[in-house]
Motif scaffolding. Sequence first.
Motif, PDB file in Angstrom:
ATOM      1  N   PRO A   1       0.811  -1.230   0.000  1.00 45.63           N
ATOM      2  CA  PRO A   1       0.000   0.000   0.000  1.00 45.63           C
ATOM      3  C   PRO A   1       0.843   1.278   0.000  1.00 45.63           C
ATOM      4  O   PRO A   1       0.426   2.287  -0.573  1.00 45.63           O
ATOM      5  N   GLU A   2       2.034   1.234   0.618  1.00 44.97           N
ATOM      6  CA  GLU A   2       2.851   2.455   0.665  1.00 44.97           C
ATOM      7  C   GLU A   2       3.289   2.883  -0.735  1.00 44.97           C
ATOM      8  O   GLU A   2       3.527   4.068  -0.967  1.00 44.97           O
ATOM      9  N   LEU A   3       3.388   1.943  -1.653  1.00 43.15           N
ATOM     10  CA  LEU A   3       3.752   2.318  -3.020  1.00 43.15           C
ATOM     11  C   LEU A   3       2.562   2.956  -3.723  1.00 43.15           C
ATOM     12  O   LEU A   3       2.706   3.901  -4.506  1.00 43.15           O
ATOM     13  N   GLY A   4       1.390   2.431  -3.427  1.00 40.23           N
ATOM     14  CA  GLY A   4       0.162   2.946  -4.046  1.00 40.23           C
ATOM     15  C   GLY A   4      -0.033   4.425  -3.775  1.00 40.23           C
ATOM     16  O   GLY A   4      -0.576   5.145  -4.610  1.00 40.23           O
ATOM     17  N   LYS A   5       0.448   4.859  -2.605  1.00 39.84           N
ATOM     18  CA  LYS A   5       0.269   6.270  -2.234  1.00 39.84           C
ATOM     19  C   LYS A   5       1.310   7.166  -2.888  1.00 39.84           C
ATOM     20  O   LYS A   5       1.210   8.383  -2.792  1.00 39.84           O
ATOM     21  N   ARG A   6       2.345   6.584  -3.461  1.00 40.55           N
ATOM     22  CA  ARG A   6       3.454   7.400  -3.973  1.00 40.55           C
ATOM     23  C   ARG A   6       3.785   7.046  -5.418  1.00 40.55           C
ATOM     24  O   ARG A   6       4.952   7.056  -5.822  1.00 40.55           O
ATOM     25  N   LEU A   7       2.745   6.773  -6.201  1.00 43.77           N
ATOM     26  CA  LEU A   7       2.985   6.259  -7.553  1.00 43.77           C
ATOM     27  C   LEU A   7       3.765   7.230  -8.443  1.00 43.77           C
ATOM     28  O   LEU A   7       4.459   6.822  -9.369  1.00 43.77           O
ATOM     29  N   GLY A   8       3.653   8.551  -8.132  1.00 44.50           N
ATOM     30  CA  GLY A   8       4.312   9.541  -8.982  1.00 44.50           C
ATOM     31  C   GLY A   8       5.755   9.840  -8.589  1.00 44.50           C
ATOM     32  O   GLY A   8       6.454  10.588  -9.280  1.00 44.50           O
ATOM     33  N   GLN A   9       6.220   9.200  -7.490  1.00 42.31           N
ATOM     34  CA  GLN A   9       7.584   9.495  -7.023  1.00 42.31           C
ATOM     35  C   GLN A   9       8.635   8.730  -7.840  1.00 42.31           C
ATOM     36  O   GLN A   9       8.430   7.568  -8.195  1.00 42.31           O
ATOM     37  N   ARG A  10       9.760   9.400  -8.108  1.00 51.04           N
ATOM     38  CA  ARG A  10      10.819   8.721  -8.873  1.00 51.04           C
ATOM     39  C   ARG A  10      11.452   7.611  -8.045  1.00 51.04           C
ATOM     40  O   ARG A  10      11.768   7.798  -6.866  1.00 51.04           O
ATOM     41  N   ALA A  11      11.650   6.452  -8.695  1.00 50.84           N
ATOM     42  CA  ALA A  11      12.199   5.298  -7.970  1.00 50.84           C
ATOM     43  C   ALA A  11      13.597   5.592  -7.448  1.00 50.84           C
ATOM     44  O   ALA A  11      14.010   5.066  -6.413  1.00 50.84           O
ATOM     45  N   GLY A  12      14.340   6.457  -8.143  1.00 53.36           N
ATOM     46  CA  GLY A  12      15.703   6.795  -7.717  1.00 53.36           C
ATOM     47  C   GLY A  12      15.753   7.493  -6.375  1.00 53.36           C
ATOM     48  O   GLY A  12      16.799   7.515  -5.722  1.00 53.36           O
ATOM     49  N   SER A  13      14.628   8.072  -5.946  1.00 51.44           N
ATOM     50  CA  SER A  13      14.633   8.782  -4.659  1.00 51.44           C
ATOM     51  C   SER A  13      14.191   7.863  -3.512  1.00 51.44           C
ATOM     52  O   SER A  13      14.038   8.320  -2.386  1.00 51.44           O
ATOM     53  N   LEU A  14      14.001   6.586  -3.780  1.00 48.36           N
ATOM     54  CA  LEU A  14      13.531   5.663  -2.736  1.00 48.36           C
ATOM     55  C   LEU A  14      14.708   5.008  -2.012  1.00 48.36           C
ATOM     56  O   LEU A  14      15.810   4.922  -2.560  1.00 48.36           O
ATOM     57  N   SER A  15      14.449   4.528  -0.799  1.00 50.89           N
ATOM     58  CA  SER A  15      15.481   3.784  -0.058  1.00 50.89           C
ATOM     59  C   SER A  15      15.647   2.405  -0.707  1.00 50.89           C
ATOM     60  O   SER A  15      14.810   1.973  -1.505  1.00 50.89           O
ATOM     61  N   GLY A  16      16.725   1.726  -0.294  1.00 52.67           N
ATOM     62  CA  GLY A  16      16.999   0.400  -0.856  1.00 52.67           C
ATOM     63  C   GLY A  16      15.830  -0.558  -0.659  1.00 52.67           C
ATOM     64  O   GLY A  16      15.454  -1.300  -1.571  1.00 52.67           O
TER      65      GLY A  16
END
Length: 255
Positions: free
Chosen positions: A139-154
């Motif tokens: 669900p946490e991904l569903g809330k941030r679908l527009g965020q660039r994957a490069g800015s995510l933690s490992g």
Amino acid sequence: MTNSESAASAVVEPLGDEVVAVDNVTAGYLPGVNILNACSLVARQGELIGIIGPNGAGKSTLLKSIFGLVKVREGQIRLNGEEITNLKANKLVAKGVGFVPQTNNVFPSLTIQENLEMGMFQKPKGLKDRLEFVTEIFPELGKRLGQRAGSLSGGERQMVAMSRALMMGPHVLLLDEPSAGLSPVRQDEAFLRVKEINRAGVTTIMVEQNARRCLQICDRGYVLDQGRDAYTGTGRDLLNDPKVIGLYLGTLGQD
Ligand SMILES: Nc1ncnc2c1ncn2[C@@H]1O[C@H](COP(=O)(O)OP(=O)(O)OP(=O)(O)O)[C@@H](O)[C@H]1O
Ligand SMILES: [Mg+2]
């Protein structure tokens, strides 16, 4: 249940069909250097299989060999009884196999949603349903679908990578260290997600550095050492096997 009851039920309980079979596989990267040496493994319908072993044992190489990314030199790999040895990754995806590599597993310049859509490139129909399915698990991904994957933690990237593999609705999932780089709490969470995916009917083969936790949740495990399946058994048997504890689990196996 007493020991004799469990032994009796083990005898009558039918074994599921073999979904993935790795049969005496030898494989490697450089000419004349074998990394896998007559390595064998079976995953039956609906099983969660754990693969543990020391660094450099060939765990990632085994997953890559199944997924057609490392050349198999001898032996055979089968999927649902059909030979797939050295079949290319795109063909395997079309046959329902998903793979989440250990590293470099997202497109950093794309958003989460774009990463997930990449997972559907072979099957654009049903995108909405699949997106719903994976965002229910993550669900946490569903809330941030527009965020660039490069800015995510490992760990978050690992979730994106897992979700991308799930977009095709695979019936087999190969996971290379889903808990790597996560805090203990996040590791537990990652294992719960893996279990959830597996319970949804996806036969899962998971390589893990966190050997004890992996053996606790998997149905059966394999200990890989120097390119061979050195030990195999139920997760519980391996956790309690003095040789496996002594050689591979250390004190971790004893608590
Ligand atoms: N692309 C490559 N070219 C040459 N040798 C490689 C390559 N990738 C891996 N190897 C070698 O193959 C051996 C097994 O590597 P592999 O990545 O399968 O181990 P692993 O069990 O997954 O280890 P780890 O726990 O560190 O992830 C190592 O000796 C490694 O150096
Ligand atoms: Mg590895």
